[in-house]
Design an enzyme around this catalytic site. Structure first.
Site, PDB file in Angstrom:
ATOM      1  N   ASP A  19      20.183 -38.281 -29.456  1.00 60.49           N
ATOM      2  CA  ASP A  19      20.979 -37.740 -28.276  1.00 60.49           C
ATOM      3  C   ASP A  19      22.591 -37.857 -28.586  1.00 60.49           C
ATOM      4  OD1 ASP A  19      21.614 -36.480 -25.568  1.00 60.49           O
ATOM      5  OD2 ASP A  19      22.299 -38.579 -25.248  1.00 60.49           O
ATOM      6  N   ASP A  21      25.777 -36.730 -26.316  1.00 58.65           N
ATOM      7  CA  ASP A  21      26.833 -37.289 -25.286  1.00 58.65           C
ATOM      8  C   ASP A  21      26.149 -38.488 -24.540  1.00 58.65           C
ATOM      9  OD1 ASP A  21      28.527 -34.876 -25.228  1.00 58.65           O
ATOM     10  OD2 ASP A  21      26.629 -33.942 -24.665  1.00 58.65           O
ATOM     11  N   ASP A 189      20.168 -42.009 -23.967  1.00 55.06           N
ATOM     12  CA  ASP A 189      21.141 -42.806 -22.745  1.00 55.06           C
ATOM     13  C   ASP A 189      20.598 -42.697 -21.399  1.00 55.06           C
ATOM     14  OD1 ASP A 189      22.156 -40.138 -22.713  1.00 55.06           O
ATOM     15  OD2 ASP A 189      23.702 -40.785 -21.604  1.00 55.06           O
TER      16      ASP A 189
END
Length: 236
Positions: A19, A21, A189
């Site tokens: 991922d 961001d 995240d």
């Protein structure tokens, strides 16, 4: 900083999907600045509305459309569905201009992220970046931060019909990489990453420092969590 002992040996994986961001780059500053400028292009009560990191952090992770609509509804909870659609279409045009203008200027690579990518690439893992950010924005950000050369493919939120937490982007990335989901580690995240990985059949590792909609990352039920991507110890 202590190492994170992972439940898998490195040899279990041929590739990793990462991922962007909240995992590789702290982009909250970019989002805040672009959204501030966007709201200032709209009439009251949006013009001048205070946008801060805490507010935006709860909204990011599900794509730009969700981010903008969530902010508009936060500012004016009385918006009807019809008014929201019309206002979003207006805001989206401004947001694209503003985000493109500042992309990467108010963001920073997380400590350990560059080193982790170097380690994974050196270990022979094929890497793809899968993000809900529009592909062009993601590619520009990776290039600005000197991370683009690590990735064989970048799959943005507009690359396939559905975004994470749907498994479609991960399965698409596995196809591009030529790997099986079970041999492809998802690194993210948030619960979006964990849900997408579970549905796709990918093992999942989550960082604790990212954006998980204001919830503890442990609630996402990942296979493993870590404070730093460059402090991982693979099982024997």
């Amino acid at each position: 900083m202590t190492e994170t002992l992972l439940p898998w040996p490195l040899r279990q994986f041929d590739a990793a999907i990462v991922d962007l961001d909240g995992t590789l780059v702290d982009t909250l500053g970019d989002f805040v600045e672009a959204l501030k400028r966007t709201l200032n292009d709209l009439p009251a009560p949006f013009f001048g509305f205070p946008v801060d990191h805490t507010l935006v952090e709860r909204m990011v992770g599900k794509g730009s459309e969700h981010l903008i609509k969530s902010l508009l509804k936060h500012v004016d909870a009385a918006l009807t569905a019809t008014d929201l659609i019309a206002l979003y279409e207006q805001a989206w045009g401004h947001y694209q201009v503003h985000y493109q203008a500042i992309n990467g200027q108010y963001s920073a690579v997380y400590p350990g992220a560059l080193q982790a990518l170097q380690q994974w690439q050196a270990a022979g893992l094929r890497l793809a970046c899968v993000t809900n950010k529009p592909t062009a924005f993601a590619q520009t950000l990776l290039a600005h931060k000197g991370l683009d050369h690590f990735f064989l493919h970048v799959v943005g939120g507009d690359a396939v019909a559905r975004k994470k937490p749907d498994p479609m982007p991960l399965l698409h990335a596995c196809g591009l990489l030529g790997t099986q989901p079970a041999r492809t580690l998802m690194v993210g995240d948030s619960s979006n990453d964990a849900q997408a990985a579970r549905a796709a059949g990918c093992p999942v590792l989550l960082v604790r420092y990212g954006y998980n909609h204001g919830e503890p990352v442990e609630s996402a039920a990942a296979d493993a969590t870590t404070d730093a991507l460059d402090r991982l110890r693979w099982a024997n």
